[in-house]
Design an enzyme around this catalytic site. Structure first.
Site, PDB file in Angstrom:
ATOM      1  N   ASP A 165     -70.491 -23.822 101.245  1.00  0.00           N
ATOM      2  CA  ASP A 165     -71.874 -23.810 100.534  1.00  0.00           C
ATOM      3  C   ASP A 165     -72.307 -25.069  99.758  1.00  0.00           C
ATOM      4  O   ASP A 165     -71.335 -26.015  99.621  1.00  0.00           O
ATOM      5  CB  ASP A 165     -71.864 -22.693  99.210  1.00  0.00           C
ATOM      6  CG  ASP A 165     -71.500 -21.433  99.945  1.00  0.00           C
ATOM      7  OD1 ASP A 165     -71.983 -21.227 100.953  1.00  0.00           O
ATOM      8  OD2 ASP A 165     -71.067 -20.736  98.890  1.00  0.00           O
TER       9      ASP A 165
HETATM   10  N1  URA Z   1     -66.754 -18.634 100.284  1.00  0.00           N
HETATM   11  C1  URA Z   1     -67.847 -19.119  99.436  1.00  0.00           C
HETATM   12  O1  URA Z   1     -68.368 -17.984  98.794  1.00  0.00           O
HETATM   13  N2  URA Z   1     -68.412 -20.385  99.693  1.00  0.00           N
HETATM   14  C2  URA Z   1     -67.687 -21.220 100.290  1.00  0.00           C
HETATM   15  O2  URA Z   1     -68.612 -22.105 100.504  1.00  0.00           O
HETATM   16  C3  URA Z   1     -66.912 -20.867 101.118  1.00  0.00           C
HETATM   17  C4  URA Z   1     -66.238 -19.590 100.958  1.00  0.00           C
END
Ligand code: URA
Length: 233
Positions: free
Chosen positions: A101
């Site tokens: 993310d």
């Molecule tokens: N899980 C998440 O919630 N975000 C990420 O970036 C990676 C795994």
């Protein structure tokens, strides 16, 4: 060679993603927008993606990046936000394998090897992914156990996970979680499911690869042994 293989071999993206960009009308063959997914590239064809001519790379490169917050896991962003490929100091075009993310930090693989990327992203070959999490509030042992057995994150019940509670103060808990799947925003959704939203998230491991002491925003080449490991598993 099929067009999606040609695009992947050119280091633009994985084969699966190549089908998407064809459907988005971003691929031209000899000047015309391509609308056939299974097109076979002919000798002499000029292939363009987003108006830039592409040709298969011969040299494969593999990087491990410690992704900073505020970077999009992509090669380009419509909103003009920084993208992770800007952090790779190589003339060869690379693309990220999988996704972190915008506000997640940590281990991300970037390569121009479409075959390896495809393999790594295939659900049957999911590597273990280890994350360091700061979650709001105090996560109890009972809640950690619920997480490790699997929780409903909205239409999907997560599989077994390993969860270790490291420490907490009055406002938040630091935990380490290892998951064996890769659903969108999975870790955030898992902690939301037990009422402790994630405040900070860092991926520290992927299979037996670890982020080690690599500083945030820095990347390093994978060693030949690490590349072999990813190809073999
Ligand atoms: N899980 C998440 O919630 N975000 C990420 O970036 C990676 C795994």
């Amino acid at each position: 060679m099929r067009i999606n293989q040609y695009i992947a071999a050119s280091g633009v993206c994985s084969r699966r993603k190549a089908d998407e960009i064809i459907e988005e009308g971003r691929v031209r063959v000899n000047g015309s927008v391509l609308d056939v997914l299974g097109y076979h590239v002919q000798e002499g064809d000029v292939i363009e993606v987003d108006g830039v001519r592409i040709e298969p790379e011969t040299k494969k490169v593999y990087y491990l990046l410690n992704k900073p917050m505020g970077y999009v896991t992509s090669t380009a962003d419509k909103e003009g936000r920084p993208v992770v490929t800007e952090l790779v100091p190589d003339d060869v075009r690379v693309f990220p394998v999988g996704r972190l993310d915008f506000n997640t930090t940590g281990l991300l693989i970037l390569t121009n090897d479409g075959d390896l990327a495809n393999k790594l992203m295939h659900p049957s070959g999911e590597f273990d992914k280890k994350y360091l999490v700061r979650a709001a509030g105090i996560v109890t042992r009972k809640e950690a156990e619920i997480l490790s057995k699997g929780v409903d994150i909205g239409g999907f019940v997560t599989g077994p996970a390993e969860v270790y509670l490291i420490k907490h103060d009055r406002n938040s808990t630091i935990a380490e979680i290892t998951i064996h799947e890769g659903k969108n925003r999975q870790v955030r959704r898992m902690f939301e499911a037990i009422g402790h939203p994630v405040q900070e998230l860092c991926r520290t491991g992927l299979g037996n690869l670890t982020i080690g002491k690599l500083a945030i925003g820095q990347c390093r080449k994978l060693s030949p042994a690490e590349v072999e490991y990813l190809k073999r598993v």
